[in-house]
Enzyme design. Structure first.
Site, PDB file in Angstrom:
ATOM      1  N   ASP A   1       0.800  -1.076   0.076  1.00 29.99           N
ATOM      2  CA  ASP A   1       0.036  -0.075   0.052  1.00 29.99           C
ATOM      3  C   ASP A   1       0.828   1.314   0.026  1.00 29.99           C
ATOM      4  OD1 ASP A   1       0.819  -0.451   2.870  1.00 29.99           O
ATOM      5  OD2 ASP A   1      -0.086   1.768   2.939  1.00 29.99           O
TER       6      ASP A   1
ATOM      7  N   CYS B   1      -1.738   5.050 -21.858  1.00 26.97           N
ATOM      8  CA  CYS B   1      -2.563   4.736 -20.711  1.00 26.97           C
ATOM      9  C   CYS B   1      -4.059   4.645 -21.246  1.00 26.97           C
ATOM     10  CB  CYS B   1      -2.359   5.641 -19.679  1.00 26.97           C
ATOM     11  SG  CYS B   1      -3.532   5.243 -18.352  1.00 26.97           S
TER      12      CYS B   1
ATOM     13  N   CYS C   1      -6.728   5.038 -19.306  1.00 31.90           N
ATOM     14  CA  CYS C   1      -7.728   5.528 -18.142  1.00 31.90           C
ATOM     15  C   CYS C   1      -8.670   6.420 -18.340  1.00 31.90           C
ATOM     16  CB  CYS C   1      -6.702   5.983 -16.926  1.00 31.90           C
ATOM     17  SG  CYS C   1      -6.261   7.497 -16.965  1.00 31.90           S
TER      18      CYS C   1
ATOM     19  N   CYS D   1      -6.810  10.048 -19.253  1.00 28.62           N
ATOM     20  CA  CYS D   1      -6.040   9.861 -20.366  1.00 28.62           C
ATOM     21  C   CYS D   1      -6.635   9.659 -21.660  1.00 28.62           C
ATOM     22  CB  CYS D   1      -4.819   8.689 -20.516  1.00 28.62           C
ATOM     23  SG  CYS D   1      -3.669   9.017 -19.321  1.00 28.62           S
TER      24      CYS D   1
ATOM     25  N   HIS E   1      -5.575   8.765 -12.793  1.00 31.65           N
ATOM     26  CA  HIS E   1      -4.356   8.332 -13.591  1.00 31.65           C
ATOM     27  C   HIS E   1      -3.602   7.510 -12.703  1.00 31.65           C
ATOM     28  CE1 HIS E   1      -1.514   7.642 -16.515  1.00 31.65           C
ATOM     29  NE2 HIS E   1      -0.725   8.027 -15.636  1.00 31.65           N
TER      30      HIS E   1
END
Length: 371
Positions: free
Chosen positions: A267, A305, A307, A310, A336
């Site tokens: 994490d 990318c 996403c 993007c 992103h």
RNA sequence: GGAGGAGUACCCAAGUGGCUAAAGGGGACGGACUGUAAAUCCGUUAGCUAAGCUUUCACUGGUUCAAAUCCAGUCUCCUCCA
């Protein structure tokens, strides 16, 4: 038992593993990156967005939620899952990191830690039992033992004393926790950068017995080679049939190097924090999108990318949003960066499955610009 | 036309003889960020061949060892009165 780990495959060229972590709120595919939502929110995101980005489990924090809004309120609201409308796995950190990060705002004793609230200066005491009591109320799928995340550098004596205390605290945490069908509890291996102390800590934690083990006290300012070295000798000490969690790492290289050494979970606030500060991770390295050179750049943050940010927005637009301090800028970069790391872990899992993790790592490093 | 006030670096603004290349903001620019005291923090922001040197506080001239700061004139702006 709330937490079960299913080891699916081991990489043939490294210590990397493919697994499934079974929790009361669903299955998590490992290796996994867990976005951090300290105060019951992954900053700037709705839980639905976090889920849509592909996140399978998120982190939240005992200390912060204890201060505000208070754990009884969250318990009365039906637990953290319900309170924040996230019906998937949650892991709560114990407050142990705040023993590190709050520096002179805290005082450690055998009994526990006295904190001065960073909000109003008021005094609070968190013991291992208190930490579990709070985490029980929050109801996360995975709780963490209350520990001390030791800063770097630290003397051998300090680390030994602290780590031994963390072990005693771990026992107390385990004893205090009752409903193991509802929530799991992970032990945390400390020991600083001392091999002997890491070994002792790992052994002690395993003796106590937990459904998962974390390696704590890394990524606290030590050189990365040192962190890798600690992982090299610590990770193999942990049981194969239990998940292994490297706490607090989130740069692509740290993730790769952790996975390769047998880590299943990680994490980090890194992607969300640097996102809010105007930096994004791309397949070609870090990019500070608020820099002037992107003022007229009509390409996406990362052309490779797919996403949401993007696909729909340009560097120019996002830089503008940062320039005028509009919140959408932070939202888009957060989307992103989280997607980038989640996707990276997905690719890593795929690579392990196909026994080409090291190749993938080399490809990634070269393109990203590492070394 | 008369009276008063003001002009400081990209912008706002402090400073009213030497410690001032000039406080503090803002803006701009750059950097950092790793179990979140973080939409935060740090640095740079007259020019240069950067140790040092050169030109700066509306403009021109003067006083002084020394001027953004004192004096004279000029220009511009603001307020009030005609």
């Amino acid at each position: 038992m709330a937490i079960k780990f299913e080891l699916i495959k081991e990489d043939k060229d490294s210590k990397a593993r493919l697994g499934k972590l079974h929790t009361p709120h669903g299955i998590v595919e490992t290796p996994i990156f867990m976005p951090v939502g300290t105060r019951a929110t992954v900053k700037a995101m709705t839980p639905e967005e976090v889920k849509d980005l592909g996140a399978q489990i998120i982190l939240s924090n005992t200390y912060h939620l204890y201060l505000r809004p208070g754990y009884e309120l969250i318990k009365d609201a039906g637990g953290l899952h319900k309170f924040m409308n996230w019906d998937y796995p949650i892991l709560t950190d114990s407050g142990g990191f705040q023993v590190f990060s709050l520096g002179n705002l805290r005082k450690i004793t055998e009994e526990g830690v006295e904190f001065r609230s960073h909000i109003d200066g008021s005094k609070h005491f968190i013991s291992p039992e208190k930490s579990i009591e709070i985490q029980n109320a929050l109801g996360a799928d995975i709780m963490m033992c209350f520990d001390e995340c030791i800063s770097y550098p630290a003397t051998y004596d300090y680390v030994r004393n602290s780590t031994e205390r963390t072990t005693r605290w771990a026992k107390r945490c385990k004893e205090y926790h009752k409903d193991w069908d509802k929530q799991g509890l992970f032990g945390i291996v400390q020991g600083g950068m001392y091999k002997e102390l890491r070994e002792q800590s790992a052994k002690d934690m395993i003796d106590i017995g937990f459904p998962g083990y974390a390696i704590g006290g890394l990524s606290v300012g030590e050189p990365k080679e040192l962190m890798y070295e600690v992982l090299d000798y610590t990770t193999p000490l942990l049981p194969k049939n239990k998940p292994r969690y490297n706490m607090g790492v989130g740069t692509p290289d740290y993730l790769f190097e952790s996975v390769i050494r047998g880590i299943d979970m990680a994490d980090c606030v890194f992607p969300t924090r640097i996102a809010r500060n105007g930096t994004v991770l791309t397949s070609h390295g870090r990019l500070v999108v608020r820099n002037a050179k992107y003022a007229k750049d009509l390409s996406p943050l990362d052309p490779e990318c797919d996403c949401y940010a993007c696909k729909n927005y340009t560097r120019s637009y996002i830089r503008h949003l940062f320039n005028v301090n509009e919140i959408l800028g932070s939202r888009l970069t957060t989307i992103h960066n989280l997607y980038f790391l989640i996707k990276l872990m997905e690719n890593i899992r795929e690579a392990i499955k196909e026994d080409r993790l090291l190749e993938y790592k080399n490809e990634f490093y070269e393109k990203y610009g590492y070394k």
